[in-house]
Design an enzyme around this catalytic site. Structure first.
Site, PDB file in Angstrom:
ATOM      1  N   CYS A  42      12.509 -59.201 -18.344  1.00 37.63           N
ATOM      2  CA  CYS A  42      13.598 -59.010 -17.420  1.00 37.63           C
ATOM      3  C   CYS A  42      13.060 -57.486 -16.792  1.00 37.63           C
ATOM      4  CB  CYS A  42      14.849 -58.693 -17.770  1.00 37.63           C
ATOM      5  SG  CYS A  42      15.685 -58.212 -15.949  1.00 37.63           S
ATOM      6  N   CYS A  45      15.919 -55.561 -15.872  1.00 40.48           N
ATOM      7  CA  CYS A  45      16.885 -54.683 -16.911  1.00 40.48           C
ATOM      8  C   CYS A  45      15.885 -53.416 -16.963  1.00 40.48           C
ATOM      9  CB  CYS A  45      15.969 -55.451 -18.113  1.00 40.48           C
ATOM     10  SG  CYS A  45      17.186 -57.037 -18.329  1.00 40.48           S
TER      11      CYS A  45
END
Length: 299
Positions: A42, A45
């Protein structure tokens, strides 16, 4: 253990099912705790993580942070209705009280951390009120839960968790139209809050189940005629849920799992997890069904 949990930390603790209770539930009783759900693949993230760590570190120990890798801990993500990453929850006194999804600018993260930090002191009363409301809702006392969620909204009008509780109370008491009316008036910020997303999912499940309520007798007859008709058993479970027979509904799904665990891409197990998330971890029927599910899956 409490000293270890509440001490300022240089790096976030990685949380799994083994230490979730200690680090998040018990840990947030000592210090407001931020839980970041992330995944190695991700990109956002990787942007949000360092910002969170910086802002939490600057709080001087008033707030702590842990991380959950959803790839390795899908059960935690499912139970907390995490639908995308990054998702962040704030826990106080063992309960989720706020959250957001997606990467945020540092200014927004600071506001979130400051708000959570305040709930560790005078704001802890709000967390206690939310906890009491959640307990009342889990026990089926919808009137008391509604009153308590509304009291939280009076004390903290910005509390999305309280408004989400009102939505869940309306749905749980059978007023799906009222719950949908509230949802339809929400702006995007409210809709994207994890607590509200969970409430919306509960309403959608109740609406889905209500469509099956009229088929209760037919589904019951089909299951009695052929106990291995798992499609009918799934329909029967939804119909039971629609009339408030939660324990019986979950029992039907558990029996389906016992007969054929992976039927229809794990449809029975996934429906059961949806019931768990909607009814809440403190619900006695959920606690009993969760034990039976563990026995089935690991026997």
């Amino acid at each position: 253990m409490d000293q270890m949990i509440s001490a300022p930390q240089s790096t976030p603790v990685d949380v799994t099912m083994d230490n979730f209770m200690a680090e998040v539930i018990e840990g947030s009783k000592a210090t407001p705790t931020i839980v970041q759900f992330w995944a190695p693949w991700c990109g956002p993230c990787k942007q949000l993580g360092p910002v969170l760590e910086k802002v939490v570190g600057a709080s001087g120990g008033k707030v702590r942070m842990v991380r959950v890798n959803i790839d390795d801990n899908q059960q935690i993500a499912q139970q907390l209705r995490v639908q995308s990453v990054p998702t962040v929850y704030g826990f106080v006194d063992g309960q989720p009280v706020d959250g957001f999804a997606g990467a945020q600018p540092e200014s927004s993260v600071k506001q979130f951390v400051e708000k959570l930090s305040s709930m560790g002191g005078a704001g802890a009363d709000i967390a206690s009120m939310l906890e009491a409301a959640e307990a009342a809702l889990a026990s089926g006392d919808h009137g008391t839960a509604m009153m308590q969620f509304q009291e939280v909204m009076s004390a903290a009008p910005e509390s999305v968790a309280a408004l989400a509780g009102v939505v869940r109370c309306l749905s749980a008491s059978g007023d799906n139209a009222g719950a949908r009316e509230v949802i339809d008036q929400l702006n995007d910020d409210y809709r994207q809050d994890p607590a509200m997303q969970s409430a919306i999912a509960a309403v959608e499940l109740a609406e889905k189940a209500s469509e099956s309520a009229g088929e209760l007798d037919a589904a019951k007859a089909a299951v009695e005629a052929d106990p291995n008709d798992l499609a009918a058993r799934q329909e029967y479970a939804l119909a039971l849920y629609a009339i408030g027979a939660n324990a019986d509904a979950m029992a039907q799904l558990l029996e389906s799992i016992r007969i054929e665990r992976g039927w229809n891409d794990d449809a029975a197990r996934l429906q059961l997890l949806e019931f768990f998330a909607t009814l809440g971890a403190a619900n006695p029927d959920v606690i009993a069904a969760r034990r039976k599910l563990s026995t089935l899956l690991f026997s």
